[in-house]
Design an enzyme around this catalytic site. Structure first.
Site, PDB file in Angstrom:
ATOM      1  N   GLU A  41       0.711  -1.423  -0.322  1.00  0.00           N
ATOM      2  CA  GLU A  41       0.203   0.158  -0.152  1.00  0.00           C
ATOM      3  C   GLU A  41       0.931   1.629  -0.354  1.00  0.00           C
ATOM      4  OE1 GLU A  41      -2.416   1.145   3.472  1.00  0.00           O
ATOM      5  OE2 GLU A  41      -3.816   2.548   2.299  1.00  0.00           O
ATOM      6  N   ARG A 267       5.576 -12.448   9.584  1.00  0.00           N
ATOM      7  CA  ARG A 267       6.374 -11.342   9.074  1.00  0.00           C
ATOM      8  C   ARG A 267       7.813 -11.263  10.125  1.00  0.00           C
ATOM      9  NH1 ARG A 267       2.326  -7.732  10.480  1.00  0.00           N
ATOM     10  NH2 ARG A 267       3.512  -6.244   9.442  1.00  0.00           N
ATOM     11  N   LYS A 277       4.964   0.569   9.856  1.00  0.00           N
ATOM     12  CA  LYS A 277       4.437   1.861   9.501  1.00  0.00           C
ATOM     13  C   LYS A 277       4.565   3.184  10.245  1.00  0.00           C
ATOM     14  CE  LYS A 277       3.341   0.121   4.150  1.00  0.00           C
ATOM     15  NZ  LYS A 277       2.955   0.532   3.884  1.00  0.00           N
TER      16      LYS A 277
END
Length: 565
Positions: A41, A267, A277
């Site tokens: 994204e 992850r 983020k």
RNA sequence: AGGGGUAUCGCCAAGUGGUAAGGCAGCGGGUUUUGAUCCCGCCAUUCAGAGGUUCGAAUCCUUUUACCCCUGCCA
């Protein structure tokens, strides 16, 4: 690619579960060719965790002869922008990967997605819901209680079609209604409790401009985008596992051109760092660091500016493996990978970080010699360079002591040391300032020791680096340390900002670099001998003032033994 | 009426019923004009715990425990 692959089996790395799945799918004929995608994204810069995903997705395509798309998952225009799009493309390219065809955007499929929403409505599988966000939350139930059907759930197909069209036409305010799938409000999987397909966002979109005021949700967009692109293996992280039934529900209930399958992996987490983020953005926004590409940031752009190489990052991602278990990789593993790559490939140079004047009493003041040094101890292909030697030099302050025990292998009063690539010298005396600080060392050159050991058999204790006082480049060197002192800065309820390392940056002015470094270019890593690996800073270095970043220090076993005493 | 996952050396991680790979870190030693690199050696009688099946279990069964994810009109 080696012709002896078959004979190298014993030493080859075992396959991870994604590789197993793909090779089985290929062997069984399920797929002739695989297709993956990296779907960021564009709402922030990529970090080391994304590097793992990039290496996995592009790596699988490379390894199995497939293709990997770069697709921006741009369904939320409020948080996304072109700056992030550009930085992401740059990072992927820098890592050395090429995406298949042109860059894709989920927004490329907004028309198709809209048609599929209509399709669902027509089949009685979607409805426009006028519940407010609060109401919807109450209707949703919770982990222990089933949800209740929305009072709008049984609207007629015609009414839904009409209202949805008005939604798209911009006739309603944000938050007043949404399009929902009609699945099962009692499902133990909350993702299946009539999830939202479209919501109103009267926001300008970086790709589609003002064409839309309704945007599809991640769930409604992702799987279908995969299907449109013919993605065979849609690889994502563990938290999306609960979404898989929904992902498959759309694929089963829509006339999609292909059947993609979703697979989840754990992850990447790294100690002494944050990789979220939101937190990285906070560090940038609140000026704890100098932008997303600050050399202390675990962002790909930060690591690039710091001097990490694409090869080192790819090797790191290779070494950490791909599994489904949560793990925290030791940052030491990453450091090993950069050192490993830079040791093999970085040309060597000398730079004195904290200069101490050294005068050679028996070397003519008006004499200079041009010495030739290898750029690398084992890579002849990296060539040689010339260094000027004279009677006044700079050495490192910490490389001289008036007295020391035998463990100290540097210059000591009355003892010998080798000047790297030059002569063996012996310290004779020191000059101190009024407050007792050593400001100069006087030493003599031992004759005939250029490229040879002293004839009297008294070998030097060690080797130190140096630079001629009148032949060097004044420069700035920035030494970075970890951003956080806590190995899990954001674990539990901790505020990660409390764990910040106050000494994460040390700026050294007036460092003295050998003249050959004038030719250094951004992106090229050097080993400053006995110090570490350095590179020109892409942001602050200029022709007039060179600024070097320390990528990583050399392993220092001496520091360790010193610590123990 | 909760659901979905994961547990193998300090950290990653192989292992898929035949007797615990490898890497990082660490610790010894050797080479070295970088205290780097390189080289050699050491580093899990045991796989979260407890039962069970089996000639044989990290792998199968039962059960317990711990940790992670899910109740955004974020992705």
């Amino acid at each position: 690619m080696s012709a002896t692959d078959s004979t190298e089996k014993p030493s080859s790395k075992p396959m991870h579960f994604i590789q197993n799945i793909i090779s089985q799918d290929l062997a069984s004929g399920l797929h002739q060719k695989i297709a993956t995608r990296f779907p960021p994204e564009p709402n922030g810069y990529l970090h080391i965790g994304h590097a793992k995903s990039i290496c996995l997705n592009f790596g699988m395509a490379e390894e199995f002869g497939g293709a990997c798309n770069l697709r921006f998952d741009d369904t939320n225009p409020e948080k996304e922008n072109e700056e992030f799009v550009n930085s992401i493309m740059e990072d992927v390219k820098w890592l050395g990967f090429n995406w298949n065809g042109k860059v894709k955007y989920t927004s490329d499929y907004f028309d198709q997605l809209f048609d599929w929403a209509i399709h669902l409505i027509k089949n009685g599988k979607a409805f426009v819901c006028n519940l407010s966000a609060d109401e919807m939350q109450r209707y949703r139930g919770n982990f222990n209680e089933p949800g209740k059907n929305s009072p709008y759930r049984d609207r007629s197909v015609e009414e839904n079609l009409a209202v949805f069209e008005k939604m798209r036409a911009g006739e309603f305010e944000e938050g007043t209604c949404s399009l929902r799938a009609k699945i099962d409000m009692a499902s133990p999987n909350i993702n299946l409790r009539d999830p939202i397909l479209y919501r109103i966002k009267k926001a300008h979109h970086h790709q589609t401009g003002d064409k839309w005021c309704i945007y599809p949700s991640y769930d409604f967009a992702h799987g279908q985008s995969d299907a449109i692109e013919g993605i065979t293996h849609s690889i994502c992280t563990l938290e999306f596992e609960d979404h898989k039934p929904l992902y498959n529900w759309f694929i089963e209930n829509l006339p999609v051109p292909a059947i993609p399958r979703q697979y989840e992996f754990a992850r990447l987490n790294i100690n002494y760092a944050v990789t979220s983020k939101r937190k990285l953005k906070q560090l940038v926004d609140e000026n704890y660091v100098d932008g997303w590409n600050d050399p202390r940031m675990p962002t790909i752009s930060g690591m690039r500016r710091r001097g990490f190489t694409p090869a080192s990052l790819r090797n790191f991602c290779e070494r950490i493996g791909v599994t489904r278990s949560d793990s925290v990789v030791d940052v030491g593993m990453l450091e090993f990978c950069v050192r490993d790559d830079l040791d093999k490939n970085a040309p060597r140079a000398m730079c004195v970080l904290q200069p101490l004047k050294l005068t050679l009493t028996n070397y003519p003041a008006d004499k200079t010699e041009v010495l030739t040094l290898h750029n690398h101890p084992s890579r002849e292909d990296l060539g040689d360079r010339e260094i000027i030697f004279s009677n006044t030099l700079f050495i490192e302050q910490e490389d001289f002591r008036e007295e020391a025990n035998k463990k100290y292998k540097r210059l000591v009063l009355g003892k010998r040391v080798r000047l790297r690539g030059a002569y063996v010298i012996e310290a004779e005396s020191v000059v101190k300032d009024a407050s007792g600080n050593i400001i100069e060392v006087l030493a003599k050159v031992i004759e005939g020791t250029l490229g040879k050991d002293p004839e009297d058999g008294v070998k030097p204790k060690g080797v130190i680096h140096w630079v001629s006082a009148n032949h060097n480049l004044n420069c700035e060197v920035r030494l970075y340390d970890r951003l956080f002192n806590d190995e899990a800065p954001d674990a539990g309820g901790k505020n990660f900002l409390d764990a910040m390392n106050p000494n994460n940056l040390q700026i050294l002015e007036n460092c003295k670099a050998e003249p050959s470094l004038a030719k250094a270019i951004v992106g090229q890593g050097f080993q400053f001998e006995r110090q570490g690996y350095f590179c020109l800073d892409s942001k602050y270095s200029t022709q007039e003032k060179l600024v070097f970043n320390r990528t990583i220090s050399l392993k220092d076993s001496f520091a360790k033994t010193e610590e123990q005493e």
